[in-house]
Structures are given as C-alpha cells and as structure tokens.
Design a protein around this motif. Sequence first.
Motif, PDB file in Angstrom:
ATOM      1  N   ALA A 133       0.831  -1.203   0.000  1.00 14.01           N
ATOM      2  CA  ALA A 133       0.000   0.000   0.000  1.00 14.01           C
ATOM      3  C   ALA A 133       0.871   1.259   0.000  1.00 14.01           C
ATOM      4  O   ALA A 133       0.589   2.226  -0.717  1.00 14.01           O
ATOM      5  CB  ALA A 133      -0.930  -0.010   1.204  1.00 14.01           C
ATOM      6  N   THR A 134       1.940   1.252   0.810  1.00 15.01           N
ATOM      7  CA  THR A 134       2.832   2.413   0.824  1.00 15.01           C
ATOM      8  C   THR A 134       3.485   2.602  -0.543  1.00 15.01           C
ATOM      9  O   THR A 134       3.621   3.725  -1.031  1.00 15.01           O
ATOM     10  CB  THR A 134       3.916   2.251   1.905  1.00 15.01           C
ATOM     11  OG1 THR A 134       4.546   0.971   1.759  1.00 15.01           O
ATOM     12  CG2 THR A 134       3.340   2.378   3.299  1.00 15.01           C
ATOM     13  N   GLY A 135       3.889   1.502  -1.164  1.00 14.48           N
ATOM     14  CA  GLY A 135       4.518   1.588  -2.478  1.00 14.48           C
ATOM     15  C   GLY A 135       3.575   2.144  -3.526  1.00 14.48           C
ATOM     16  O   GLY A 135       3.973   2.956  -4.376  1.00 14.48           O
ATOM     17  N   LYS A 136       2.318   1.726  -3.494  1.00 14.30           N
ATOM     18  CA  LYS A 136       1.346   2.221  -4.468  1.00 14.30           C
ATOM     19  C   LYS A 136       1.134   3.730  -4.308  1.00 14.30           C
ATOM     20  O   LYS A 136       1.037   4.475  -5.294  1.00 14.30           O
ATOM     21  CB  LYS A 136       0.028   1.468  -4.316  1.00 14.30           C
ATOM     22  CG  LYS A 136       0.098  -0.015  -4.676  1.00 14.30           C
ATOM     23  CD  LYS A 136      -1.259  -0.689  -4.496  1.00 14.30           C
ATOM     24  CE  LYS A 136      -1.160  -2.209  -4.446  1.00 14.30           C
ATOM     25  NZ  LYS A 136      -0.699  -2.806  -5.695  1.00 14.30           N
ATOM     26  N   VAL A 137       1.061   4.188  -3.045  1.00 17.10           N
ATOM     27  CA  VAL A 137       0.903   5.621  -2.789  1.00 17.10           C
ATOM     28  C   VAL A 137       2.091   6.412  -3.332  1.00 17.10           C
ATOM     29  O   VAL A 137       1.941   7.452  -3.982  1.00 17.10           O
ATOM     30  CB  VAL A 137       0.728   5.877  -1.277  1.00 17.10           C
ATOM     31  CG1 VAL A 137       0.995   7.344  -0.936  1.00 17.10           C
ATOM     32  CG2 VAL A 137      -0.680   5.498  -0.837  1.00 17.10           C
ATOM     33  N   LEU A 138       3.293   5.907  -3.058  1.00 16.58           N
ATOM     34  CA  LEU A 138       4.503   6.621  -3.462  1.00 16.58           C
ATOM     35  C   LEU A 138       4.713   6.565  -4.973  1.00 16.58           C
ATOM     36  O   LEU A 138       5.144   7.556  -5.582  1.00 16.58           O
ATOM     37  CB  LEU A 138       5.715   6.042  -2.724  1.00 16.58           C
ATOM     38  CG  LEU A 138       5.680   6.230  -1.205  1.00 16.58           C
ATOM     39  CD1 LEU A 138       6.742   5.378  -0.518  1.00 16.58           C
ATOM     40  CD2 LEU A 138       5.856   7.702  -0.843  1.00 16.58           C
ATOM     41  N   LEU A 139       4.424   5.434  -5.587  1.00 21.65           N
ATOM     42  CA  LEU A 139       4.543   5.336  -7.048  1.00 21.65           C
ATOM     43  C   LEU A 139       3.526   6.239  -7.732  1.00 21.65           C
ATOM     44  O   LEU A 139       3.830   6.891  -8.740  1.00 21.65           O
ATOM     45  CB  LEU A 139       4.344   3.892  -7.499  1.00 21.65           C
ATOM     46  CG  LEU A 139       5.496   2.925  -7.219  1.00 21.65           C
ATOM     47  CD1 LEU A 139       5.059   1.492  -7.508  1.00 21.65           C
ATOM     48  CD2 LEU A 139       6.725   3.283  -8.066  1.00 21.65           C
ATOM     49  N   LEU A 143       6.987   8.391 -12.904  1.00 24.30           N
ATOM     50  CA  LEU A 143       6.244   7.136 -12.870  1.00 24.30           C
ATOM     51  C   LEU A 143       6.463   6.303 -14.124  1.00 24.30           C
ATOM     52  O   LEU A 143       6.638   5.081 -14.044  1.00 24.30           O
ATOM     53  CB  LEU A 143       4.748   7.409 -12.688  1.00 24.30           C
ATOM     54  CG  LEU A 143       3.834   6.187 -12.784  1.00 24.30           C
ATOM     55  CD1 LEU A 143       4.203   5.140 -11.754  1.00 24.30           C
ATOM     56  CD2 LEU A 143       2.373   6.600 -12.641  1.00 24.30           C
ATOM     57  N   ASP A 144       6.459   6.939 -15.288  1.00 31.05           N
ATOM     58  CA  ASP A 144       6.632   6.179 -16.533  1.00 31.05           C
ATOM     59  C   ASP A 144       7.965   5.441 -16.555  1.00 31.05           C
ATOM     60  O   ASP A 144       8.052   4.311 -17.070  1.00 31.05           O
ATOM     61  CB  ASP A 144       6.524   7.107 -17.745  1.00 31.05           C
ATOM     62  CG  ASP A 144       5.095   7.564 -18.000  1.00 31.05           C
ATOM     63  OD1 ASP A 144       4.165   6.886 -17.518  1.00 31.05           O
ATOM     64  OD2 ASP A 144       4.903   8.596 -18.673  1.00 31.05           O
ATOM     65  N   GLU A 145       8.999   6.045 -15.983  1.00 33.31           N
ATOM     66  CA  GLU A 145      10.303   5.378 -15.924  1.00 33.31           C
ATOM     67  C   GLU A 145      10.246   4.173 -14.988  1.00 33.31           C
ATOM     68  O   GLU A 145      10.818   3.114 -15.282  1.00 33.31           O
ATOM     69  CB  GLU A 145      11.374   6.369 -15.460  1.00 33.31           C
ATOM     70  CG  GLU A 145      11.611   7.516 -16.438  1.00 33.31           C
ATOM     71  CD  GLU A 145      12.638   8.505 -15.926  1.00 33.31           C
ATOM     72  OE1 GLU A 145      13.387   8.143 -14.987  1.00 33.31           O
ATOM     73  OE2 GLU A 145      12.685   9.635 -16.443  1.00 33.31           O
ATOM     74  N   HIS A 146       9.562   4.319 -13.860  1.00 36.61           N
ATOM     75  CA  HIS A 146       9.400   3.191 -12.942  1.00 36.61           C
ATOM     76  C   HIS A 146       8.674   2.053 -13.640  1.00 36.61           C
ATOM     77  O   HIS A 146       9.090   0.883 -13.555  1.00 36.61           O
ATOM     78  CB  HIS A 146       8.599   3.624 -11.704  1.00 36.61           C
ATOM     79  CG  HIS A 146       9.384   4.380 -10.688  1.00 36.61           C
ATOM     80  ND1 HIS A 146      10.311   3.787  -9.866  1.00 36.61           N
ATOM     81  CD2 HIS A 146       9.378   5.693 -10.357  1.00 36.61           C
ATOM     82  CE1 HIS A 146      10.842   4.691  -9.049  1.00 36.61           C
ATOM     83  NE2 HIS A 146      10.291   5.861  -9.336  1.00 36.61           N
TER      84      HIS A 146
END
Length: 277
Positions: free
Chosen positions: A142-148, A154-157
């Motif tokens: 959940a924390t990762g989804k918020v931060l991403l 984001l497109d690079e991630h």
Amino acid sequence: MSPDDAGRPSSVLGKAQLLLGAFESGAYQLGLTDLSRRSGVPKASAYRLAQELVEWGLLERRGDCYQLGLRLFELGQRVPATAVLRAVARPALTDLFAATRATIHLAVLDGAHVLFLEKVAGEANIHSHSRIGGRLPAPGTATGKVLLAAAPDLDEHLARFRAAGLTHLTSRTVSSVDDLRKQLTVVRAKGFALEIEETMPGVGSLAVPVTGADGTVHAAVSTTAPVAHLAPRRLLPELRSAAATIERALDRALLTASVVRNEPFTIAPAPVKRAAG
C-alpha cells in the motif's frame, strides 16, 4: 586483478559496499563463507576487507561471524532526510497505533522498493515481512502504491518494472504492469491505497501520503492488519490526521533547516492529539 575479481568493483570502497550490502537480505550475522557468497567478493579479499571494516567499526566480529557495527547505526541517524522525518513522525505514529491497534509503518520509495523508516507494533500484532530498515517490492504494498502514484517519473518506474518483471509475494500480488498502472490511477484520484493480501495471505494495508507544503510527497504512512479487521472507513480519517500532523512538523523542521545553515536540524514537532482512552 585476478580472474575471480573480473567484472566486480576494483576499488576497495566498491568491494566494501558489496560486503555491507550482503546484510540487506535480513541476516543479522554472516560467517565468512556466506559473506563472500552473498557479496560476490572472493573469500580472501572478503576476509581482508572485513578485518578493516571491523577496525573502522562498520562491522563487528562475533565468534566466527560478522555483523553490522554500531558505527553504521550512528552514522545512519545523521542522514538528514531520514533523521528529520523519523524524528517528527514518531509521536504521530505512536498515537496512530494507540488509536487503531494496527501495525503502523512509515516508508519512502527506494528504487523499485519501499524502505521502512519506522514500524510501530504491539506484541499481539500480526507478524509481517516488514522491519525497520527493510525493503519490500513497491508495486505490491500500500505504501509503495501511494509513493509510485505520486512519483514524477512514474513512466520510468513502470518501464523498469516491465523490463524486470514484477515480484509476486502472494498469488494476489498485482501481476502485470498494465494492471499496476490502472491501480495507481485510482490511488492518485482517491488519495489513498488499499492492498489486500498482496504481501501476505490474510493481511491487508491502507496507506496515505505525507505531502509537504510544496506538494512534494515525502513518505507514506500505513496501517497493516488482518483483512477482517481492516476497516478503511474507520482507519482512513486516523491515517490522514496522522499524516497531516507529520506534514506540519516536517515543514517546520525543513524551514528551520533552510534558515540555520551548516547546523543540525532544529525540530519542533506539532502537538499531537492523544487518543482517548
């Protein structure tokens, strides 16, 4: 350079980093053989470097094993970004735990992973994969989804996730980059992320961002609990209140730091409302 060293860092500093990084898997102590295997540094070189790291206090020797030294902990507390964030967040996280009785996390994005800066949990709380200083793949948390969702790159991630593939911790972990993108669009619109059994069977998490006055998302705060006890309508106001408290305290701390140059940060956290009962 010997054949064993081909393709590996040639500098002492590079090899030392590999030795210290061998502990990232979660091991607290490693014998010389495991230290060499996990770091990729040949055993003879690993031994010589480990001895020097012990002298510097970066490693400690316990019998035939090595462990990370207190000097690393001491230096880690002086990293400005994490030191200030942890200091201002701790009171709010403690009160959030008292109000929810769920496991509380404070995390930041670190490449493809979330790095947990704080964790507050009681003895009766659920076991989880998380630990302070530990990492989990960002897409399934959940924390990762918020931060991403808030990441300007984001497109690079997503491109890196597409190339490397997504790590599946359970059968319910998001399985494709396209599905992840759809999830992140929803997270961005709602301002929170809900994850159900993506990191651990029977467990879910709810997370919100910690956003600075300039709109920068500095971290994410989450509650983790058995799915049966994860009630977003009840938990979300508590989470957002804690995040807002951290945001105000962090903004003041960063403002003070920008005025007082070349001196330690001065932190004056905002008063935190104590949970009733």
